[in-house]
Motif scaffolding. Structure first.
Motif, short mmCIF file in Angstrom:
data_model
loop_
_atom_site.label_atom_id
_atom_site.label_comp_id
_atom_site.label_asym_id
_atom_site.label_seq_id
_atom_site.Cartn_x
_atom_site.Cartn_y
_atom_site.Cartn_z
N PHE A 140 1.02 -1.01 -0.02
CA PHE A 140 0.05 0.03 0.00
C PHE A 140 0.98 1.33 0.10
O PHE A 140 1.94 1.34 0.70
CB PHE A 140 -0.85 -0.03 1.30
CG PHE A 140 -1.56 1.41 1.39
CD1 PHE A 140 -2.71 1.71 0.64
CD2 PHE A 140 -1.25 2.26 2.28
CE1 PHE A 140 -3.68 2.75 0.70
CE2 PHE A 140 -1.87 3.43 2.64
CZ PHE A 140 -3.05 3.72 1.71
N GLN A 146 -3.51 11.91 -3.36
CA GLN A 146 -4.59 10.95 -2.77
C GLN A 146 -5.19 11.73 -1.55
O GLN A 146 -6.40 12.05 -1.40
CB GLN A 146 -4.16 9.73 -2.37
CG GLN A 146 -4.08 8.80 -3.59
CD GLN A 146 -3.47 7.40 -3.06
OE1 GLN A 146 -2.61 7.32 -2.39
NE2 GLN A 146 -4.03 6.36 -3.51
N LEU A 379 -12.13 5.02 -1.93
CA LEU A 379 -12.10 4.86 -3.06
C LEU A 379 -10.58 5.58 -3.79
O LEU A 379 -10.25 4.94 -4.65
CB LEU A 379 -13.22 4.81 -3.79
CG LEU A 379 -14.30 4.01 -3.60
CD1 LEU A 379 -15.74 4.29 -4.30
CD2 LEU A 379 -14.07 2.37 -3.84
N THR A 382 -7.82 3.70 -3.43
CA THR A 382 -7.69 2.25 -4.27
C THR A 382 -7.46 2.37 -5.88
O THR A 382 -7.11 1.29 -6.87
CB THR A 382 -9.14 1.58 -4.14
OG1 THR A 382 -10.00 2.14 -4.83
CG2 THR A 382 -9.21 1.37 -2.76
N GLY A 383 -7.35 3.58 -6.45
CA GLY A 383 -7.29 3.59 -8.00
C GLY A 383 -7.22 4.68 -8.68
O GLY A 383 -7.25 5.80 -7.78
#
Length: 477
Positions: A140, A146, A379, A382-383
């Motif tokens: 991670f 982010q 989310l 995650t992407g």
């Protein structure tokens, strides 16, 4: 005086036609118009096909919007598409939409737009880049971008928890700013940036469907046909439809719009038409200013930045980055404002967290807003933008198809129900949308399996969840 959140049980109509139209347009215009033309050009090649992808997306979006007006006039209350599906079919179909809406459609879109905001913020402040990792555990990694995306989502959630007027006022202001800014960029491009040689070169072989690659700074065009051509079109349409999506956001807050039978349908038509015109003009401007190779392979797909550089020089890239930041900020505001109302109605039906069905002292579902905020933030971790886009659009298409089919079903099962507004061109125009969307969904299922299958799995995972909730609530199906 109300002193407890639980004392407030009904939404209060506070939004006029301008507010409603700005929510429609503002929720549609995000970062897509500045980014996705690069991927489209790489996939379909010629300028003609690139414009055709935007035109087709605009046409089917407007068709869907004018068709939705019938459902909005029939059910002028909060919940939008969830209510339409529940009423046209049954509570399970409505829940599967609400479940997908929460798990990936709305929250995934919020996350994708937040990531796009961070991407352009990093253009101005490199420390906020996706490449600047603040935490790296191997399995991670947490980047500064982010955190920026999450911060914006939290900030806008807080603003909207203060009341719908605050959120709508911010939305109207930001949408007007970005519409004026986009028109300004388009006009400046056509006045100062047009290059006849570039325009003519871009339109050579405009309708030769091909994939673009670059080797040794040379553009290579590989002709495609058959199933591969259909796949390229589907992948391109994924981007244009995502850029035009969320036009139905106003239907989720219908209970807070004055004269909803009139203003919801009208705002859908006005908002989608304005955005479609802007998108078409912007892409024609790109083709008049930027060589096709530079559109297809713009750094980080920032076509808008490249166009501004051609028009204004180096200072233009700063201008466009600020424009995109405003655009994505306003887009996410509209998404966050509207999304929470769906969970509110689901909770009223006993199909979501009970607290989500309670309004706070500002007449907004604050718990729904914050639970949406938390999941969208997850989310973000995650992407990347394109991954989130691919995951979202398949589920969106499935439920749009079902909703438009619901118009036919309700005409048959509830013919006597008042319809202050009827879908124009019925039954032909809604059928056109269904055919195009269904073909695109099938092609995405074939060519984007890595994302569409998980998206389909998320939708179907709602079935056991629904029956579990039904059992817990002791309700009959």
């Amino acid at each position: 005086m109300q002193t407890k959140d639980e004392a407030v049980t009904e939404f209060v109509p506070r939004l006029g036609l301008l507010d409603a139209t700005m929510i429609v347009a503002g929720s549609m215009i995000g970062s897509g118009i500045f980014i996705v033309s690069a991927e489209i050009t790489r996939n379909v090649g010629g300028a003609g096909w690139m414009i055709a992808m935007w035109a087709l997306a605009g046409i089917v979006t407007v068709i869907a919007a004018v068709s939705y007006g019938e459902l909005a006039a029939m059910f002028p209350r909060a919940g939008g598409q969830y209510v339409y599906l529940r009423e046209a079919y049954n509570p399970l179909v409505g829940f599967l939409y609400g479940w997908s809406f929460f798990t990936v459609i709305q929250t995934g879109t919020i996350a994708a737009v937040g990531v796009a905001f961070a991407k352009f913020t990093a253009y101005l402040i490199p420390a906020f880049s996706e490449a600047n990792y603040l935490l790296d555990l191997g399995f991670f990694r947490l980047s500064a971008a982010q955190l920026v995306a999450i911060f914006v989502i939290v900030l806008l959630t807080y603003i909207n928890s203060r009341g719908v007027k605050d959120g709508a006022a911010l939305q109207t202001f930001l949408t007007l700013v970005k519409i004026v800014s986009l028109f300004g960029l388009i006009i400046c491009g056509f006045i100062w940036g047009v290059n006849g040689e570039i325009w003519n070169a871009n339109w050579q072989n405009a309708w030769h469907l091909s994939n673009f690659t670059v080797s040794s700074n040379q553009l290579t065009s590989t002709p495609i046909s058959g199933l591969a051509a259909l796949g390229a079109i589907a992948i391109s349409m994924k981007g244009t439809l995502f850029s035009s999506d969320s036009w139905n956001s106003i239907t989720s807050i219908a209970s807070e719009v004055k004269r909803p039978q009139r203003n919801i349908g009208l705002s859908l038509v006005l908002g989608t038409l304005v955005v479609t015109v802007i998108y078409m003009l912007a892409n024609l401007m790109y083709l008049a200013v930027v060589p096709l190779k530079d559109i297809a392979f713009a750094p980080s797909d920032r076509v808008g930045v490249v166009a501004a550089d051609y028009i204004f020089g180096s200072s233009g890239t700063i201008i466009i980055a600020i424009m995109v930041m405003i655009s994505t900020f306003g887009c996410n505001n509209g998404l966050i404002l509207s999304g929470a109302r769906v969970y509110y109605i689901m909770a009223q039906d006993g199909l979501f967290f009970r607290k989500a069905g309670i309004l706070n002292k500002n007449d907004v579902p604050s718990f729904s807003l914050w639970i949406q905020c938390i999941w969208a933030s997850v989310l973000c971790l995650t992407g990347e933008y394109n991954n989130l886009l691919a995951l979202v659009i398949f589920g969106v298409l499935i439920f749009y198809i079902l909703t438009i089919l619901g118009i036919y079903r309700l005409r048959h099962t509830r013919p006597d129900m008042p319809r202050p507004y009827k879908a124009p061109g019925y039954p032909f125009l809604p059928a056109v949308y269904i055919a195009v969307a269904l073909a695109l969904a099938v092609l995405l299922l074939i060519f984007e399996t890595a994302y569409t299958l998980p998206g389909l799995g998320i939708i179907l995972s709602g079935v056991p969840v629904y029956y579990l909730l039904i059992r817990q609530s002791g309700r009959a199906e």
